[in-house]
Design a protein around this motif. Structure first.
Motif, PDB file in Angstrom:
ATOM      1  N   CYS A 100      41.282  11.332  33.143  1.00  0.00           N
ATOM      2  CA  CYS A 100      42.619  11.902  33.103  1.00  0.00           C
ATOM      3  C   CYS A 100      42.696  12.839  31.903  1.00  0.00           C
ATOM      4  O   CYS A 100      42.379  12.445  30.770  1.00  0.00           O
ATOM      5  N   TYR A 133      40.033   8.247  35.267  1.00  0.00           N
ATOM      6  CA  TYR A 133      41.102   8.791  36.096  1.00  0.00           C
ATOM      7  C   TYR A 133      41.812   7.667  36.847  1.00  0.00           C
ATOM      8  O   TYR A 133      41.187   6.822  37.501  1.00  0.00           O
ATOM      9  N   HIS A 134      43.141   7.650  36.744  1.00  0.00           N
ATOM     10  CA  HIS A 134      43.940   6.562  37.325  1.00  0.00           C
ATOM     11  C   HIS A 134      44.827   7.025  38.457  1.00  0.00           C
ATOM     12  O   HIS A 134      45.788   6.338  38.823  1.00  0.00           O
ATOM     13  N   GLY A 135      44.539   8.185  39.027  1.00  0.00           N
ATOM     14  CA  GLY A 135      45.289   8.661  40.175  1.00  0.00           C
ATOM     15  C   GLY A 135      46.721   8.994  39.820  1.00  0.00           C
ATOM     16  O   GLY A 135      47.016   9.556  38.763  1.00  0.00           O
ATOM     17  N   ALA A 136      47.651   8.610  40.716  1.00  0.00           N
ATOM     18  CA  ALA A 136      49.065   8.945  40.524  1.00  0.00           C
ATOM     19  C   ALA A 136      49.763   8.020  39.546  1.00  0.00           C
ATOM     20  O   ALA A 136      50.914   8.250  39.184  1.00  0.00           O
ATOM     21  N   GLU A 137      49.116   6.936  39.130  1.00  0.00           N
ATOM     22  CA  GLU A 137      49.725   6.017  38.176  1.00  0.00           C
ATOM     23  C   GLU A 137      49.945   6.711  36.839  1.00  0.00           C
ATOM     24  O   GLU A 137      49.179   7.582  36.437  1.00  0.00           O
ATOM     25  N   GLY A 138      51.006   6.275  36.170  1.00  0.00           N
ATOM     26  CA  GLY A 138      51.311   6.876  34.884  1.00  0.00           C
ATOM     27  C   GLY A 138      50.280   6.505  33.826  1.00  0.00           C
ATOM     28  O   GLY A 138      49.619   5.461  33.904  1.00  0.00           O
ATOM     29  N   CYS A 139      50.155   7.385  32.840  1.00  0.00           N
ATOM     30  CA  CYS A 139      49.217   7.110  31.746  1.00  0.00           C
ATOM     31  C   CYS A 139      49.764   6.001  30.865  1.00  0.00           C
ATOM     32  O   CYS A 139      50.950   5.671  30.885  1.00  0.00           O
ATOM     33  N   GLY A 183      46.335  19.823  38.741  1.00  0.00           N
ATOM     34  CA  GLY A 183      46.509  18.406  38.462  1.00  0.00           C
ATOM     35  C   GLY A 183      46.006  18.020  37.099  1.00  0.00           C
ATOM     36  O   GLY A 183      45.663  18.864  36.264  1.00  0.00           O
ATOM     37  N   THR A 184      45.953  16.711  36.858  1.00  0.00           N
ATOM     38  CA  THR A 184      45.533  16.184  35.561  1.00  0.00           C
ATOM     39  C   THR A 184      44.142  15.571  35.613  1.00  0.00           C
ATOM     40  O   THR A 184      43.744  14.898  34.665  1.00  0.00           O
TER      41      THR A 184
END
Length: 498
Positions: free
Chosen positions: A356, A363-369, A343-344
């Motif tokens: 991230c 870290y923002h989870g599955a949300e896009g950067c 993962g990232t």
């Protein structure tokens, strides 16, 4: 004083004159007795070897521990009786020592009643190996079959020789100890092979003691290393930097390449490289040589403080070249973090910050950067969202920065109130720095580090990964002969337009 007495005294004085300065000869007063330590001359390429099963360990050496010749001259020596002597060695067998003892007795008989000690020393030094048919290799494989004390032969000079028993050897002064690293004593097997009666049968779980042959091999290698260092310290070398002759005791020899430099020059060279942060430059000053001093040599040359910086920068340089390592984005931390392939997400083990890997934000989870872009684009986006009318051109940004830096306190306050204090003190310098880097540097084709060229030819070497490349076309240059690229392409090594 009779003739025998005069000849004995003259011989003792001659021996002291020849060997006393090197501490190879010790006279036992007041009798006509003494000890001579004889260093055997070895041919070029001489090796010691040890075979263990299918493994053969072989080492080239320059020095073997000396033979110890202990003698006593009778009252009727040299006219009627030969010297009584003992011969001790840690690396010869009893049969070999017996052969040498018989030859010494024969040499006395051949003199017809003349003094013989110097002839004995010459024979042991120059001809002993050839006499024993030891040409260019000493095999230690059979040592395990011997007892754990040095071979020792005693003779009254008539050819009759006796091997001393184990108890006799322990009481003899000629089997007195360990290897003398200064080269001034007869060698015997190390103390680790000697056991008291109480500990003779005691075993320690997991403890593997070396065999006698392994211990002897270790002893010979230690002695050889010490004598090499002693010889090096007493030899004069020309420093490869200042070209002045120095004793080896004032020089440093690099182990990989063998180049020698005086301590002062090599110390200043290493200090300069470490101070400038050029860790890869801490290498041999000789042109085209890529060897490096050992960490112990660097520490002795630059001192504890600079060595600490060297150690840290070397670790950081090594981590920078590892693709699965990044750094904690917190400015107060910056610790290395090992990336997970799945993962990232990155988690700093020092400060606990989860971030991230892609955008270096929390870290923002599955949300896009956040949309990617240059630092300038991101800052301009922030300024637009805040309805700030920052200049759009490079010239305008430079003029705004100059206005702020050269303005009065009142002018700075006005600009801060218009654009914001964070924009004027942080964002604007960052924008200009990025623009300058883009305009004045190129990326290394191997590790993509930004590199500035401020002069010289177009053959470049990355200070981070040491990759050689062409500045004009960014082609990687391999091998030491890179001239072919500049001859067979449109690039010129002496083109200074960059």
């Amino acid at each position: 004083m009779n003739t025998d007495s005069e000849e004995r005294e003259d011989e003792m004085l001659a021996l002291h004159s020849i060997f006393g300065a090197e501490e190879e000869f010790v006279r036992k007063e007041p009798s006509a007795a003494g000890e001579i330590r004889v260093s055997v001359e070895l041919p070029a390429g001489f090796t010691v070897s040890l075979t263990e099963g299918e493994t053969v360990r072989q080492y080239e050496i320059l020095f073997l521990p000396p033979l110890l010749l202990t003698f006593e001259l009778p009252e009727d020596y040299p006219s009627s009786s030969p010297p009584s002597f003992t011969l001790t060695s840690s690396w010869l067998t009893r049969s070999q020592l017996s052969a040498l003892g018989s030859q010494l007795a024969d040499l006395y008989q051949a003199t017809g009643g003349a003094v013989v000690l110097f002839s004995w020393v010459q024979f042991l030094r120059e001809d002993a190996l050839g006499f024993l048919d030891i040409r260019d290799r000493l095999d230690l494989s059979s040592v395990d079959c011997k007892s754990n004390h040095p071979p020792f032969v005693e003779s009254d000079g008539t050819g009759r020789e006796d091997f001393l028993k184990e108890g006799d050897v322990a009481a003899s002064s000629s089997s007195s100890g360990e290897l003398d690293l200064s080269g001034q004593g007869a060698a015997s097997l190390p103390l680790l092979l000697r056991q008291s009666p109480q500990s003779k049968h005691r075993t320690v779980p997991g403890d593997v003691s070396p065999t006698p042959s392994q211990a002897l091999l270790s002893e010979l290698l230690i002695y050889d290393a010490a004598q090499r260092q002693r010889a090096f310290a007493n030899t004069v070398f020309d420093c490869g930097v200042c070209f002045v002759g120095w004793l080896g005791s004032e020089c440093v020899q690099l182990h990989e390449c063998g180049h020698v430099f005086c301590q002062s020059c090599l110390s200043e060279f290493c200090k300069m490289q470490i101070t400038e942060g050029n860790i890869r430059g801490v290498s041999c000053p000789e042109a085209s040589c890529e060897s490096c001093p050992t960490p112990a040599q660097v520490q002795s040359l630059v001192g504890e403080e600079l060595f600490g910086r060297y150690d840290r920068l070397l670790l950081q340089s090594t981590l920078d070249l590892m693709p699965d390592v990044t750094y904690c984005p917190r400015r107060t931390c910056g610790s290395p973090v090992i990336l997970e392939k799945s993962g990232t997400a990155g988690l700093c083990s020092v400060c606990g910050f989860a971030f991230c890997v892609a955008c270096k934000k929390t870290y923002h989870g599955a949300e896009g950067c956040r949309p990617k872009g240059s630092l300038k684009e991101l800052i301009e986006m922030d300024a637009h969202e805040d309805n700030l009318d920052l200049p759009q051109s490079q010239e305008g940004l430079t003029a705004l920065s100059d206005d702020y830096l050269s303005g009065s306190e009142q002018r700075r306050s006005l600009l801060q109130s218009r654009y914001g204090r964070r924009v004027m003190k942080i964002f604007l310098p960052d924008i200009l720095s990025e623009d300058w880097i883009v305009s004045n540097s190129k990326s290394c084709p191997h590790c993509y580090t930004k590199i500035e060229k401020n002069g010289g030819c177009n053959k470049m070497t990355c200070s981070r990964c040491r990759q050689n490349f062409c500045w004009l076309c960014l082609t990687r240059l391999t091998g030491r002969d890179y001239s072919g690229h500049f001859q067979d392409s449109a690039c010129s090594i002496f083109q200074y337009d960059f």
